[in-house]
Scaffold this active site. Structure first.
Site, PDB file in Angstrom:
ATOM      1  N   SER A  44      52.630   5.372  33.956  1.00  0.00           N
ATOM      2  CA  SER A  44      52.330   4.585  32.754  1.00  0.00           C
ATOM      3  C   SER A  44      51.168   5.274  32.055  1.00  0.00           C
ATOM      4  CB  SER A  44      51.916   3.176  33.162  1.00  0.00           C
ATOM      5  OG  SER A  44      50.690   3.250  33.865  1.00  0.00           O
ATOM      6  N   LYS A  45      50.797   4.746  30.912  1.00  0.00           N
ATOM      7  CA  LYS A  45      49.665   5.317  30.168  1.00  0.00           C
ATOM      8  C   LYS A  45      48.426   5.393  31.051  1.00  0.00           C
ATOM      9  CE  LYS A  45      50.271   5.297  25.372  1.00  0.00           C
ATOM     10  NZ  LYS A  45      51.362   4.387  24.975  1.00  0.00           N
ATOM     11  N   ARG A  46      48.313   4.434  31.956  1.00  0.00           N
ATOM     12  CA  ARG A  46      47.107   4.333  32.764  1.00  0.00           C
ATOM     13  C   ARG A  46      46.943   5.531  33.723  1.00  0.00           C
ATOM     14  NH1 ARG A  46      46.219   2.888  37.415  1.00  0.00           N
ATOM     15  NH2 ARG A  46      48.398   2.351  37.774  1.00  0.00           N
TER      16      ARG A  46
END
Ligand code: GLU
Length: 489
Positions: free
Chosen positions: A260-262
């Site tokens: 994910s973006k994280r």
């Protein structure tokens, strides 16, 4: 994957672009494309944009552009058309409305008048009772009076699909036979109160009408499969004509959480901007959860198409490894012909305003590219590497200034200036021969020390392409002027 249906293979990629396509989407698209190409079938591209608040024209255009850039050419879909269009779901609303009305008439679906507050209250009650969450079937068998009451109260109904008791079993090509108990698949909404269709209705209707034979998609959609099968049943599709399903394992980040973006960069647009080559992205993503049958790490698009089979897709999650992608990108850059490398490098140089693009500049770039081809990992490194060839007001970067200010460095520069003034053969070999004879052999300096000072004085930085080649490209006059400009007195 077998194809027992007496139809040619048709496999679809059907994103809902609510942003830039991400790594997971593209891995799915690549496997869809590869499966179609491997089987000589059709690759269909459909845009699932029934949620027009989240799916914008801009994201749709970007999705189309990304697929084209990656070379995942489609046979049916936006721009190319085909016998089953339109391929944007927002242009097919009357089709979904037709089927929803038919399901209502058949008794497969019903109007549900529950308000969001009532649904929320029911969810809370299920939670505290510890029962399976989901719609409780309250509006399944409303009487005419109840319906009239809801209507007079001004309530607008949604259309819900009736899930019969029992279970749905299907064979997933990657996961084997799977059974979903309907106790955990509550009646689901097909059409919202405002008349707009939901994903589950549109996706299933389109897969049938577009004659899709194989659904290869991410495993996040596994749980919607029994619902889609329910829609096929209501449409009267015989079981032998259901598409085959293959749910691809998740792509995980380095930390084993879902990518994910994280925990990593997910947007393909970002990789493009950073100067990853489309063939490197496809090469890397192809190997993410699929194996060509040996341990090769370099595969071309053609090889992916030739070798791809769903049987070789791994059922366990794949871990995204940025270092590996970078290594593959570097390899692919080294494989480029000079003309191809130039074509790909120019947009990066223009964007950073290193050049304006005139013929003379392009010629210099073409001469310079071979000396950096071995050294870069992404195309976005090129502007910083080649900037020194074009600056008119040459300045040494601040952090390198002290390295040429001391007495030793100044001596090196003075001596090099004198030696280079006499060089007639201004080739990298000629320059190197003169400087080695004088600075290394005669003065006994260490190459690293002698050449670092010269590198800074001529390119302005300690990081540059190979020194002698850089000097050759700059030309004698520029090199002498720059060294002269670095002398302190
Ligand atoms: N449109 C769905 C999504 O992007 C995928 C549809 C499908 O592959 O079944 O999440």
């Amino acid at each position: 994957m077998s194809n027992s249906i007496d139809r040619p293979v048709k496999v679809r990629f059907a994103p809902s672009p609510t942003g830039d396509l991400h790594v997971g989407n593209i891995r799915t698209a690549l496997f869809d494309w590869a499966f179609a190409r491997h089987t000589g079938g059709v690759f269909l591209f459909r845009i699932e944009d029934t949620d027009r608040l989240r799916v914008t024209d801009e994201y749709i255009a970007a999705a189309i552009d990304t697929l084209k850039w990656l070379g995942l050419n489609w046979d049916e879909g936006p721009e190319v058309g085909g016998p089953n269009g339109p391929y944007l779901q927002s242009q097919r609303l009357d089709i979904y409305a037709h089927w929803a009305a038919k399901f209502l008439a058949q008794g497969d679906a019903y109007h549900c008048y529950c308000s969001s507050d009532e649904l929320e209250a029911s969810r809370e009650a299920q939670k505290s009772a510890g029962t399976a969450p989901g719609y409780d079937g309250k509006c399944r068998d409303l009487t005419a009076e109840q319906i009239a009451e809801f209507k007079s109260a001004g309530r607008e109904p949604v259309i819900r699909m009736r899930m019969p008791d029992g279970s749905t079993t299907f064979t997933d090509v990657i996961r084997g036979e799977l059974t979903f108990e309907h106790e955990f698949v509550p009646d689901f909404v097909l059409v919202r109160a405002d008349g707009s269709p939901l994903y589950t209705l549109a996706v299933a209707v389109d897969d049938v009408l577009m004659k899709v034979t194989h659904v290869l998609r991410g495993e996040d959609l596994l749980s919607s499969t029994p619902r889609q099968i329910r829609v096929y049943q209501a449409m009267g599709v015989p079981e032998s004509e259901y598409p085959f399903f293959a749910h691809l394992p998740f792509v995980m980040g380095q930390d084993n959480a879902k990518l994910s973006k994280r925990n990593g960069e997910t947007s393909i647009a970002w990789y493009r901007e950073m100067g990853f080559l489309p063939e490197a992205i496809c090469n890397y993503l192809a190997l993410l959860g699929w194996s060509p049958g040996d341990d090769r790490e370099n595969v071309t698009m053609q090889e992916i198409a030739e070798l791809f089979t769903v049987e070789r897709v791994n059922s366990s999650p794949a871990r995204f490894d940025m270092k590996k992608l970078e290594a593959i990108n570097g390899d692919k850059i080294r494989e480029l012909s000079l003309d191809d490398f130039l074509k790909r490098a120019l947009p990066f140089l223009l964007k950073e305003e290193v050049i304006k693009g005139d013929t003379k500049e392009v010629e210099i770039i073409k001469a310079a590219l071979p000396i950096i081809q071995e050294r870069i990992v992404t195309l976005s490194e090129i502007p910083a590497m080649l900037k020194f060839l074009f600056v008119t007001n040459f300045e040494v970067e601040a952090e390198s200034l002290p390295k040429i200010a001391d007495e030793g460095a100044q001596l090196i520069l003075k001596r090099a200036l004198a030696d280079l003034s006499n060089v007639n053969d201004w080739s990298h070999a000629g320059i190197e021969a003169v400087l080695r004879a004088s600075l290394i052999e005669e003065l006994g300096l260490k190459p690293r020390i002698a050449f670092t000072a010269l590198r800074i004085a001529t390119t302005g930085s300690t990081i540059s392409p190979p020194l002698f080649e850089s000097m050759e490209l700059l030309g004698k006059d520029v090199v002498l002027t720059r060294i002269q400009g670095c002398l302190l007195g």
